[in-house]
Design an enzyme around this catalytic site. Structure first.
Site, PDB file in Angstrom:
ATOM      1  N   GLU A 262       0.857  -1.188   0.000  1.00 16.75           N
ATOM      2  CA  GLU A 262       0.000   0.000   0.000  1.00 16.75           C
ATOM      3  C   GLU A 262       0.885   1.227   0.000  1.00 16.75           C
ATOM      4  OE1 GLU A 262      -3.836   2.114   2.076  1.00 16.75           O
ATOM      5  OE2 GLU A 262      -3.014   0.330   3.032  1.00 16.75           O
ATOM      6  N   CYS A 464      -6.873   1.286   2.301  1.00  9.96           N
ATOM      7  CA  CYS A 464      -7.640   2.535   2.287  1.00  9.96           C
ATOM      8  C   CYS A 464      -7.322   3.374   1.062  1.00  9.96           C
ATOM      9  CB  CYS A 464      -7.369   3.320   3.569  1.00  9.96           C
ATOM     10  SG  CYS A 464      -8.103   2.551   5.040  1.00  9.96           S
ATOM     11  N   ASN A 591     -12.476  -3.251   0.541  1.00  3.60           N
ATOM     12  CA  ASN A 591     -11.399  -3.282   1.533  1.00  3.60           C
ATOM     13  C   ASN A 591     -11.962  -2.882   2.884  1.00  3.60           C
ATOM     14  OD1 ASN A 591      -8.444  -3.087   2.469  1.00  3.60           O
ATOM     15  ND2 ASN A 591      -9.258  -1.063   2.941  1.00  3.60           N
ATOM     16  N   GLU A 592     -12.059  -3.836   3.780  1.00  2.00           N
ATOM     17  CA  GLU A 592     -12.560  -3.636   5.146  1.00  2.00           C
ATOM     18  C   GLU A 592     -13.668  -2.584   5.225  1.00  2.00           C
ATOM     19  OE1 GLU A 592      -9.228  -0.823   7.327  1.00  2.00           O
ATOM     20  OE2 GLU A 592      -8.846  -2.978   7.269  1.00  2.00           O
TER      21      GLU A 592
END
Length: 864
Positions: A262, A464, A591-592
């Protein structure tokens, strides 16, 4: 751990039976939120049998937490109102903050297991509704009223709903419409304002037991290896018998150990991406940063040696519409130079060559060459060369610079050899020595450190980062391919800039270079749940009218990766230098995320589209940011309903969680979705990495290998962090411009990555002391690697004493003689421990001393 949990359950059962004879049929529950911590502490309960004497549950224990808003700054619960409908379902509604025209709603059947939250809009004439939500019900609808403060005048507004999904128009009411049923009671010596409800005793008993179980788990989670000197003060060296059962086997995924990249902590620009010029396109913007730092602008990292007015930024007729800004120099005296400081300086190595390029054009008739130099702070020249002459149109100029000395903090200078105005853009300095010699490639030492992990896959471009800070910041893969000047940069959710020089082509190419499967992760049509844009968090989604195009973009990605050069997108990949398909097999969606109806609708649309057009692609879904709670539970329900082949789980836990949850995946239903453990790490106070965190990671991976029929993929997170630029700790690999620092946890990942297998063999450990606290600190895993023909034994000892172990391999076809022995050991606070490799004599039945606080790996050759 199982025995402790069983004992705890028996204690609760005995207590419940003893109380059964004298407990009341009903009692009262008081629901409230305090103003402590700015209203962030959530929903609390107290109970009473007489409405006079109240027993608090806590203190400050929250049974519901508000998910609305950005990290920490919002997520508030103000004036909650709890009520039960005619069907027996409990509802909580509360105000969020003083800025937004929304309130929150959540439902539950037991007062502690909550359904996903929703946040209805309750605007009126463009004014924000201020906190105080109340409730009343008629026979058909729920009538919700609230007190507002518009231009200093308090008014009452109301709306109604039948299902908390659709709402009638907001209208102005009167004071008579307000039903403020809140009461003030004394809880632990403090007056609190909340709602009193009469319930059956089992309801209260249920949330009391939930609280007690939560506190018990907190005790488990608090266990640390750093307390072992006291915990095991009298413990002596142990003996162990480890027996391998070759008849009890299961297949292991060939993707079990991977990495997750990331762009956080300057992992891309200034890190893995080898570009040495910071803000090369003059696209930095104050909006990139959290507090809109005005110094973070198009001139950031640049300076001009001439007058202040001699350096400006323009946007008229740029090199490309996606690179809007460029520099304009007004040279009044020859020798005036534009300088770039790089990322914490520019590292030069004597004798190395560097590719320089720039887009330039003369303005108002200016012509001439550009002198390009690499200098130190005193102007000493380390390399220099001149470009060809500029002209009146944008032209890319290139040259090669050779460093005559090494220096850690050089600066780039561009010195026009003429007077007049010149426009410059996309100024680049790239070392020729990149990983695998790739142009626009990667920093070789960092890339090699990742490659040495032997990852079977690489997840990218982030977590994120992928779903971004608000809808406009969702990561769009099409903006990251093609010529660098045509890529669209964007702000980073971690509060800096993404040049997109490290784009999808480079990610896929890197995967191919290290023999890893590419795993791109795409936003599920919703932004990050902690978005700060608009202050709402992930309470929105791409409008459904735009979702068809968004889904098509994802389908286009698969065509770009796998299509031949006769397809539209496959042709673009081929023209970029990769005529053969990348053979993409996996795509992550989401994503989460908060698992809301907004998410479910969009995820389902994307999933079904991929399944229909590309059934060979494995779609990996998401089940929220934690290993428990509403998002986790509802995410799994959606995955089961849709038959999603794999889901992405995330959790960051303290050492005690890993010690007490070794059966976490033993409990999983083998018929449901497989698991990709996409983000995990052991966190301790101070967020350091040492032997304690490394051994807890190892313990967890041993238990994952035992459950490889459920867990198909794992990746530690985050991967990279640049010293002085961290937004998150801990990270697997730290670095600066010249050095790479490998952590203890990195070596655990490396040992598992380089010692993976494709078949798991059950093994039994029998300790000389059967104490449960000792048994949970010792673990073993045996795998067989068909490619090498090796049996690989991993032993984790999380105790402060040596374990003298007898290994029984009588039923395995191993070759007696030398085996490879790798040991990672150290004190629990040791941050510098490294594996040591040696030779070790083995037979079908051999003894080995397993050191205190160690991970031991033994590779044994088999008879083929």
């Amino acid at each position: 751990m199982k025995r402790i949990a069983l004992l705890f359950s028996l204690v609760l059962l005995i207590l419940a039976q003893n109380l059964l004879a004298n407990q009341p049929d009903s009692a009262y529950v008081f629901s409230y939120a305090t103003t402590k911590n700015g209203g962030h502490n959530g929903l609390h309960y107290a109970w009473s049998v007489d409405r006079k004497n109240w027993n608090g549950i806590g203190p400050e224990f929250r049974f519901l937490f508000c998910d609305f808003g950005a990290w920490g700054s919002q997520k508030r619960m103000l004036t909650p109102f709890l009520f039960q409908d005619q069907q027996g379902t409990w509802h909580a509604i509360w105000s969020l903050n003083e800025q937004v025209g929304q309130f929150a709603h959540a439902a539950t059947n037991d007062l502690f297991t909550w359904e996903p939250q929703s946040y209805p809009e309750v605007m009126h004439d463009g004014n924000v509704m201020l906190p105080e939500v109340s409730y009343q019900s008629d026979e058909q609808n729920y009538l919700i009223t609230w007190l507002s403060n518009i231009d200093g005048v308090q008014k009452v507004f109301k709306t109604s709903t039948a299902d908390f999904k659709s709402y009638s128009p907001t209208v102005e009411g009167t004071e008579n419409d307000r039903i403020n049923a809140r009461e003030e009671v004394l809880i632990d010596g403090n007056k609190q304002l909340g709602v009193i409800s009469k319930v059956s005793w089992p309801v209260i008993d249920g949330f009391i037991k939930f609280y007690e179980l939560s506190k018990f788990r907190e005790i488990q989670r608090s266990e640390r290896l750093t307390n072992d000197a006291e915990r095991f003060a009298d413990l002596k060296d142990l003996k162990a018998e480890i027996t391998v059962d070759p008849k009890n086997t299961k297949a292991i995924s060939d993707l079990l150990i991977g990495v997750f990249f990331e762009d956080i902590n300057y992992a891309a620009d200034g890190g893995l991406y080898a570009e040495l010029i910071q803000n090369r396109g003059f696209e930095y913007n104050p909006a990139d940063t959290k507090f809109r730092d005005l110094n973070w602008n198009s001139k950031n990292a640049w300076s001009f040696t001439g007058s202040e007015s001699g350096f400006s930024i323009d946007t008229l007729a740029p090199v490309h519409p996606k690179q809007k800004h460029f520099a304009v120099l007004n040279i009044t005296n020859e020798g005036e130079a534009l300088e770039n400081e790089g990322f914490d300086g520019i590292l030069l190595k004597a004798g190395d060559k560097y590719n320089f390029s720039v887009f330039a054009k003369g303005l108002t008739g200016a012509k001439g060459k550009l002198l390009v130099r690499l200098v130190d702070e005193n102007g000493k020249v380390y390399a220099q060369a001149s470009t060809k002459s500029i002209n009146a149109d944008w032209k890319k100029l290139e040259l090669v610079l050779t460093a005559n000395e090494s220096i850690r903090n050089a600066r780039l200078q561009i010195v026009p050899q003429f007077t007049g105005k010149v426009a410059l853009d996309m100024i680049s300095l790239f070392p020729q020595q990149t990983f695998k010699g790739r142009k626009n490639g990667l920093r070789p030492d960092l890339a090699q450190a990742i490659a040495d992990l032997h990852p079977r896959f690489v997840r990218f471009p982030g977590g994120c980062v992928t779903h971004g800070d608000g809808l406009d910041n969702i990561y769009r893969w099409k903006n990251t391919i093609g010529p660098l000047e045509s890529r669209k940069p964007d702000r980073n959710i971690w509060n800096y800039h993404q040049s997109m020089g490290l784009g999808y082509f480079e990610y896929f190419q890197f995967c191919e270079d290290i023999g890893a499967e590419p795993l791109p992760v795409i936003a599920a049509g919703v932004p990050c749940q902690n978005s700060s844009t608009g202050g709402h968090g992930q309470q929105c989604g791409i409008p459904m009218c735009d979702m068809d195009q968004y889904v098509q973009d994802i389908l286009d990605l698969i065509e770009w990766a796998n299509g031949d050069k006769n397809t539209k997108w496959g042709k673009l990949r081929a023209e970029a230098g990769h005529p053969e398909p990348f053979n993409l097999k996996y795509v992550g969606i989401g994503n989460e995320d908060l698992i809301t109806d907004i998410f479910e609708e969009r995820f389902t649309m994307i999933f079904n589209a991929i399944k229909e057009k590309y059934p060979e692609i494995t779609v990996i879904g998401t089940v929220g940011p934690f290993s428990e709670g509403t998002d986790y539970r509802v995410g799994w329900e959606i995955a089961t309903k849709l038959q999603v082949p794999m889901v992405d789980e995330h959790y960051y836990q303290p050492p005690g969680w890993y010690l007490s949850n070794q059966d976490f995946y033993d409990r999983y239903d083998r018929t449901k979705s497989k698991v990709y453990l996409g983000e995990y790490a052991t966190h301790i106070p101070g967020r350091r990495l040492n032997m304690e965190t490394a051994l807890c990671d190892a313990l967890h991976l041993i238990n994952v290998e035992r459950n490889a029929d459920v867990v198909s993929m794992t990746s530690y997170a985050p991967l990279l962090a640049k010293h002085g630029h961290t937004q998150w700790n801990p990270d697997l690999i730290y670095f600066n411009n010249s050095e790479v620092f490998l952590t203890t946890d990195y070596y655990v990942q490396k040992l598992f990555g380089q010692n993976s297998g494709d078949e798991y063999l059950a093994s039994l450990i029998k300790l000389s002391d059967g104490n449960e606290n000792l048994k949970k600190r010792v673990a073993s895993s045996v795998v067989f690697d068909r490619e090498s023909g090796d049996y690989i034994l991993k032993l984790a000892n999380l105790l402060p004493v040596q374990i003298n172990s007898t290994i029984n391999l009588a039923d395995l076809p191993v070759i007696e003689g030398d085996a490879e022995l790798i040991t990672l050991q150290g004190e629990v606070t040791d941050e510098k421990a490294k594996p040591v490799t040696s030779k070790f004599l083995v037979s079908s039945d051999f003894e080995i001393e397993v050191p205190a606080y160690s991970l031991t790996v033994i590779r044994l050759k088999s008879v083929r």
